[in-house]
Each structure stands twice: as C-alpha cells, then as structure tokens.
Design an enzyme around this catalytic site. Sequence first.
Site, mmCIF file in Angstrom:
data_model
loop_
_atom_site.group_PDB
_atom_site.id
_atom_site.type_symbol
_atom_site.label_atom_id
_atom_site.label_comp_id
_atom_site.label_asym_id
_atom_site.label_seq_id
_atom_site.Cartn_x
_atom_site.Cartn_y
_atom_site.Cartn_z
ATOM 1 N N TYR A 142 0.859 -1.212 -0.032
ATOM 2 C CA TYR A 142 0.137 -0.015 -0.092
ATOM 3 C C TYR A 142 0.760 1.145 0.005
ATOM 4 O O TYR A 142 0.590 2.333 -0.502
ATOM 5 C CB TYR A 142 -1.009 0.184 1.249
ATOM 6 C CG TYR A 142 -1.899 -0.895 1.268
ATOM 7 C CD1 TYR A 142 -2.391 -1.750 -0.002
ATOM 8 C CD2 TYR A 142 -2.859 -0.968 1.976
ATOM 9 C CE1 TYR A 142 -3.334 -2.797 -0.040
ATOM 10 C CE2 TYR A 142 -4.086 -1.874 1.918
ATOM 11 C CZ TYR A 142 -4.264 -2.729 1.076
ATOM 12 O OH TYR A 142 -5.247 -3.594 0.906
ATOM 13 N N LYS A 189 2.671 -15.325 3.107
ATOM 14 C CA LYS A 189 2.603 -16.586 1.887
ATOM 15 C C LYS A 189 3.986 -16.497 1.339
ATOM 16 O O LYS A 189 4.582 -16.049 0.506
ATOM 17 C CB LYS A 189 1.781 -15.550 0.782
ATOM 18 C CG LYS A 189 1.661 -16.413 -0.872
ATOM 19 C CD LYS A 189 0.760 -17.449 -0.467
ATOM 20 C CE LYS A 189 0.360 -18.318 -2.010
ATOM 21 N NZ LYS A 189 -0.575 -19.126 -1.781
ATOM 22 N N ASP A 221 -4.121 -17.474 1.868
ATOM 23 C CA ASP A 221 -5.282 -18.294 1.124
ATOM 24 C C ASP A 221 -6.009 -19.227 2.070
ATOM 25 O O ASP A 221 -7.003 -19.180 2.151
ATOM 26 C CB ASP A 221 -4.875 -18.627 -0.096
ATOM 27 C CG ASP A 221 -3.767 -19.645 -0.237
ATOM 28 O OD1 ASP A 221 -2.581 -19.450 0.577
ATOM 29 O OD2 ASP A 221 -3.691 -20.422 -1.059
ATOM 30 N N ASP A 245 -5.542 -6.122 6.115
ATOM 31 C CA ASP A 245 -6.602 -5.635 5.796
ATOM 32 C C ASP A 245 -7.985 -6.563 5.247
ATOM 33 O O ASP A 245 -9.057 -6.374 5.422
ATOM 34 C CB ASP A 245 -6.160 -4.674 4.316
ATOM 35 C CG ASP A 245 -7.366 -3.898 4.104
ATOM 36 O OD1 ASP A 245 -8.470 -3.394 4.745
ATOM 37 O OD2 ASP A 245 -7.427 -3.121 2.980
ATOM 38 N N ASP A 249 -11.127 -7.544 7.348
ATOM 39 C CA ASP A 249 -12.547 -7.296 7.001
ATOM 40 C C ASP A 249 -13.510 -8.645 7.056
ATOM 41 O O ASP A 249 -14.570 -8.617 7.456
ATOM 42 C CB ASP A 249 -12.514 -6.714 5.854
ATOM 43 C CG ASP A 249 -12.218 -5.087 5.810
ATOM 44 O OD1 ASP A 249 -11.800 -4.572 6.826
ATOM 45 O OD2 ASP A 249 -12.269 -4.433 4.782
#
Lengths: 354, 354
Positions: A142, A189, A221, A245, A249
Amino acid sequence: MKFTIAVLPGDGIGPEITQQSVKVLKAIAERFEHEFKFEEALVGAAAMDLFETPLPDSTLKICKNSDAVLFGAIGDPKYDNDPSAKVRPEQGLLKLRKELGLFANIRPVKAYDKLINKSPLKAENIQGANMVIFRELTGGIYFGEKSTSEDGKSASDLCTYSVEEIERIAHLAFQAAQKRSKKLTLVDKANVLETSRLWRKTVTSLAKKYEDVTLDFLFIDNAAMQMILNPKQFDVILTENMFGDILSDEASVIGGSIGLLESASIGNKYSMFEPIHGSYPQAKGKGIANPVASILSAAMMLDHFGLTEEAKLVRNAVEISIQLNVCTKDINNDNHYSTEKVGDFLESVISDID
Amino acid sequence: MKFTIAVLPGDGIGPEITQQSVKVLKAIAERFEHEFKFEEALVGAAAMDLFETPLPDSTLKICKNSDAVLFGAIGDPKYDNDPSAKVRPEQGLLKLRKELGLFANIRPVKAYDKLINKSPLKAENIQGANMVIFRELTGGIYFGEKSTSEDGKSASDLCTYSVEEIERIAHLAFQAAQKRSKKLTLVDKANVLETSRLWRKTVTSLAKKYEDVTLDFLFIDNAAMQMILNPKQFDVILTENMFGDILSDEASVIGGSIGLLESASIGNKYSMFEPIHGSYPQAKGKGIANPVASILSAAMMLDHFGLTEEAKLVRNAVEISIQLNVCTKDINNDNHYSTEKVGDFLESVISDID
Ligand SMILES: [Mg+2]
Ligand SMILES: [Mg+2]
C-alpha cells in the site's frame, strides 16, 4: 487527568458515529472527573471539498498536538470509480498513518453470545471465538513505489518490508499473546513471496525471546478459509498490511456486524482509534449507522491512556445495550434504535450505573 | 476421438486422487469409444527428490506434447518452514503455469443442495449460490521481481500488470458472463494500488464490447467479507492473481468441502486441470482424500476437448454419488467411503448408467 483528543469525523457516516463517541467520552470525563479537550479537524473527502487535499496540514498539526486521535471514516463515492483521479480521500488516511508513524493496527474480533444468530456463520462454529489481529499498517504494497508506464500500457506496485518494520509490530503481538492464550499465528505467503519469507524468518527468530508463546504459520489463502471454517483456532494473528486488511474485514462477519468492530492504530509516539467499517455513504444522515464500533474504539483509547476502569465501564455499557437490544438496524431489525438514541442510552448507562 | 493427456500427480494426496480421475477418464473413453493416452510425469517435491528441480525439462516436454495436463497437487512439509531454501516445490507449479502460458484460472463454486448443511455458513445464505471465479494466473506479485538486500535486512516483491495481460483474461470472463446471468464483478484494490487502477480502467473500457453484461466493482477486503455475507450476489468474478488465490480458497467454504472444487487453467495453446485443494500431506496414503475435485477437473477437461456429453455424464455421476452419500470422510463422517471406493463407484456409474 487531562487529555487532548483530536476528533476527525471524516466522510459518510463518520460524523454521526464519532459524535456518539464524543458523547460517551464526555460522560466518562464527567463521572471520573477527567478533563478531555476535543479538537475537531477535517479529513478525507470532507477536507478535499474545502482544501483540495484529504489531509490538510492544519489537521495533521492538531493530531500531533493531541494525546490521541479519534477517527471516523473516509471515502466518498464522488471520488470513486475514477481511475484517473490524482488525489483520493483514502490517501488522507494512508498519509495520516504514515505521518503519525502508526505501524500497528490492532483489531479485536469476538462473537457476542447475544448476537450469535446474526452472523452468517453457524452459531456452533463461532461461539466463543475471540481473537486479536495485529496488522502492520505503514509498510508493504500500500505504501510501496507505484508507477505507470508512459504509454499507460502497464503499471506496478512495489511491496517492501524491513526487519525493523517487522520486529516492532511483532513485539507488540508477542506481548499481547503473552497476556492471552499464548498463541501467535503469523499469516503470510512465504511459499511465494520474498517479503513473506523475511516476515517468517524475522518472527521465528524473535520467538526465542517469547518462549512461553507458541508460534505457528498459515498462508493467507488458507487463513482466509480457516477464518470461516474454524475461527476459534485463532488467538493473536500477526500479518502484513494488505493481508491484514483483507483478513480483518473478512473476520468481521464473525461478530454479526461490521458495525461492532473497533480498532487501535499505535505508533511509538502517536495513536489513533477508529472503527474498522468504512464511510458507508449510502447510510449517511439516515440515523441507521451503528456507533458501537466507534465507541469501542474510544474504549481502546481509554485503555491506551491507562484509564482501565473507564474503558471497562464503556464496554460494560455496550454489553448492556446489546443485552437489552438497544441497537441499530444492522443487529436489531425489528425494533431498532437510531444512531443517536444508542449513543444517548450508552451515555446514560455510563452516567447512572452503580 | 484421440487425446494425449499428461498426468502430473505431484505430492501428498495428489497421486491417489489423480488415479481416480484417470479411472473415470478411462471409463469415459471406453463408453464413448475415444482413445485417451496417459503420459505420467513427476512434478513438485516428488520431482525434487529425484531431479533437484520441481519441474524437470522432461515433464515440461510431456506437457507440451499433450492435448491437456491433468494435475494433482504440489507441496511437501519437508520443504516448508525453511525460509532460506532456494528451490521450493511450489515453484514447479508457478513455472509450469508460466511455461504453458496458462493465464486464466477458472474456478466454479457452487452449493450442493445435499451438502448444504456441511458448510460452516448458514444454509439460507448459500442455497443456490453459484459462481465462477476467473483468476489471472501468470502475472502480478507472484511472478514479479523478488529481491532481498545484501545485508538481509529488507526484501521486496514487485506486482506488475500490462493491459494485454488484463484484456486476455477479461475477454474470457465477459464471454462466460454472457453465457450465465450477464453479471461480472471485478475485484481489485483500486483505491490504493496502481495495478488495480489499470485493471479497472482496462476492464471498464473493454465492457463497451460486452454491452449485455453488467460490470461492477468491489475492493478485495470488502469482497472477502461479501463472499461470506451474501455469496449469492456473485455470478462471474474477475480478479488478479493473488486476490484470486485468496478469494477462491475462501469461497471454497460455500461448497461444504474444498475437496469438491475443480479448476481449469487456460492459455492460448495449452490447458491444465487441477483441484483447487493442495497436497494435504497429513492425509497422504490414508485413503481419506476426496477425489471429486480432481474428477470434476477432468470433466472440465472433457468440456475443453469439446466432449460436452461426456463431461455432463461425469458431473451427473458425481451428483449421484453425493445423493447416495458415496462420499469420503470430509463430507460423510458417519459412513464414509475411501478415495478408491468413490473412484470405483463413479467409474461404475459412468460405465453402466443408461
Ligand atoms: Mg479494509
Ligand atoms: Mg491457494
């Protein structure tokens, strides 16, 4: 005690929910004889409309001169869906986090017994679920270098992390795990990403300093799947910015409403408290927004000030409101209360309860 | 008709599930008088043990000389949790996708009525859910330049996308939407990422060619939440590589078992068919792995060959096995069948049904 609190209501439902938190904080101040000074400032689309920037210098200055920031929400549809726009409301939030050095976003997630049937997940899967997600907040993709080729035919985003960035939030997560059930899950990951391997290496070596904490690993994942299959397996989750993030959520579905979830963003010097939900522009001004996420964020602020008893009273008041169904439409469809009425109720519980 | 099929069983439960698919394909060949030639080859940890590379040249050659690849699963714990390892089994899969130009990963997700209660999600939320996820497979951060600084104190991964990479998969997704309920959802993070903005811009301009399809957008963090709150809102989802990885694994909870979910990976020249689940090493050799995901992947292969009736028969056989509860432990805990027995049952249905 005396505290100065910067209040940044922002966009959409931001102002109406933040107002309820201020109400609650004022009731706390009155009851415990503290002095809270509130300094309001513009941010996001609200600031862009006036200053053409989502984070005016004056706002940043107010934040830096305060003991903590109470943040509402950011984002307005009039600035969305325009991929060519140079400035976006969201940049105000990203810049604010960066400028205040808020590297750790802390998000508790729990299933309220009373609301267990509101979740899209089966009650037996979530009953007792209770976790905290530590999301790195000022690094990763980001904030990495962005570029578009001159012909506009390709674009890139760079994800970077340093050992230092990883260590400072990992310490906080380990310490939180020590105070809870001593289990920390790193989500990454590492089978594909170089930055994830740095996370895994750094956190693994740090784990030696926290021998009482069990460290395990999950790929993002798989974590996105496990969060739904068996959320009770999690206690403290540590992860990088974007994964945090997405995962936090997603985890919000456990609580039955995103309108209940608070967060704290912590740095070495500054701190900010905000609901995890967005600006929900469709609900703006309708009195249907749930103020609880913002109010619980204010409770985290009180904890951060060392006002533990005060924070506890706010949380108790919220529990009572949920027990008595004094709730907004998102969790009480039949006989709901308005944003303001929920705030009024919490204020009166805080003022009057023995 | 004649087809050569490269069979890459891979690691963990890969071999035992792939064997059932071969069994089913042989039954199809027999019944419809086709000639399927199976060429087996090593990949992943299985290949590393022998050749020190997860994708030997000989394997790649077999794939390129075949009409399609039937792929099992990849990954072995003995190569995990070692952040300093230079070669990893997963690289074999990434390289294979890249070498074969398999840019589109297609993952159908649906809720089987009979299994609706196996899902951790409430039945009323998922009944009738039926979507296809189009995940870009050879671009983005998984394939971008990776680096670690010389002192080992920082690392980076680069995410890049070109208009061309986006367009070729977007065309496939729009065409799929035209054949379904004419709704396409692009999942990105266009409020923060430059590559996401290129996706949004490119897909928006392509939409003019598919005027009968309604295009909408969702940020990945919100999509991860919406997938659980209201999965029925989705029809065709289009997204970049990593978001697709996360979202499709998450979406697997809708079906009640990750062991049911098939996928196809398509390029201009080659194609590969594989279950979305991993190598599940803990289950290796125990006969508990669900072969259905692999078998439904084989059905997608038949469709790809233009053998629609044959594909339909395989899917019907699977529906029958689920109706009759001839299922492995993941979906039939009380009275379960082994991996092989499920394969045998499907084989006999295919051979005998009128
Ligand atoms: Mg978010
Ligand atoms: Mg995956």
